[in-house]
Design an enzyme around this catalytic site. Sequence first.
Site, short mmCIF file in Angstrom:
data_model
loop_
_atom_site.label_atom_id
_atom_site.label_comp_id
_atom_site.label_asym_id
_atom_site.label_seq_id
_atom_site.Cartn_x
_atom_site.Cartn_y
_atom_site.Cartn_z
N ASP A 144 0.83 -1.20 0.00
CA ASP A 144 0.00 0.00 0.00
C ASP A 144 0.86 1.25 0.00
OD1 ASP A 144 -0.18 1.26 3.11
OD2 ASP A 144 0.45 -0.83 2.97
N SER A 145 0.38 2.28 -0.68
CA SER A 145 1.03 3.59 -0.71
C SER A 145 2.46 3.45 -1.25
CB SER A 145 0.98 4.23 0.68
OG SER A 145 1.29 5.60 0.62
#
Length: 310
Positions: A144-145
């Site tokens: 994520d991210s």
Amino acid sequence: MSIRSNVFQAISRRAIKRNGLNQEQTVKHLRRVFNNTPTLPLIPRGVKIRQIALPEFKGDRVSVKSPSMTILYFHGGAFVSGATRTYHNFAARLAKTLNAEVFLATYPFAPEFPFPAASNRCLEAYHYLLKLGKSPKDIVIAGDSAGGGLTLTCLLQLRDKKLPLPRCAVALSPGTVAIPDDQRLQTSCHKDAMLSADLVKQIINIYLPNKEDRSHPYASPGLANFHGLPPIMITASQDEILYHDAQTAKQKALSAGVEVEWLERSGVGHVWPVLVPYLPEANQDFKKIVAFIQRYQHASEISHTYGVQP
């Protein structure tokens, strides 16, 4: 938009979003926030967590007793911070639902270890799984991210080195372009409850102090050629500043003939799916992530068909 999502975004805006910080202040702030994320462990029965501290892999293994597949997960934290324990609830539910083991990998942070230290370490983590005897057709890479960007970079590195590729990949709100578009950042900044335009630009400066590196496909996977990569699921909130990054990666993948599962929502924050079981939106979309991974669970031939160069 649920009440819980509203509350989470209000807390995020107050605790995380900042403007006007210099590089040193940015690192200090993000490490204070993301290295100490308060989480209530709600681990399903039958899932165990243990730490691994080896030269070739550092992190956590979250697993059922007899897993049939492996997920290699790269956490977020803007390349300067983050803690694997933040993801124990999410990883444990993946393990339980998919009868899997999830390896939550750590990687070195900038500014002490700028690009390409993190991406190289993520590649080492994949090598570690192969060394353990894991079959690529039973491996999923996710993140994520910043970790979503590292997920895409890891796929590119594996392809370029002609190594066996995983079954599929999942990138949640990935950061994919390290060349900031000031106008676009400012336009979307007010909607994002976590990241500001200032923070994004400072993160790029910290992670990639050499401006010539910023267009490298391993630093900006959204600018890369995705030819030969396995199926990828990409999620993005319409209200986040990295929405365009996710869209860019989607278009690059589609133009290269890569199978893409695209999931977007409005009214939710950055990387909302990891907030299971707290957000109803996360609980709903967690099922879609699981369904995407299961779709390729029996495609044993994929490691032989992906990764072919044009």
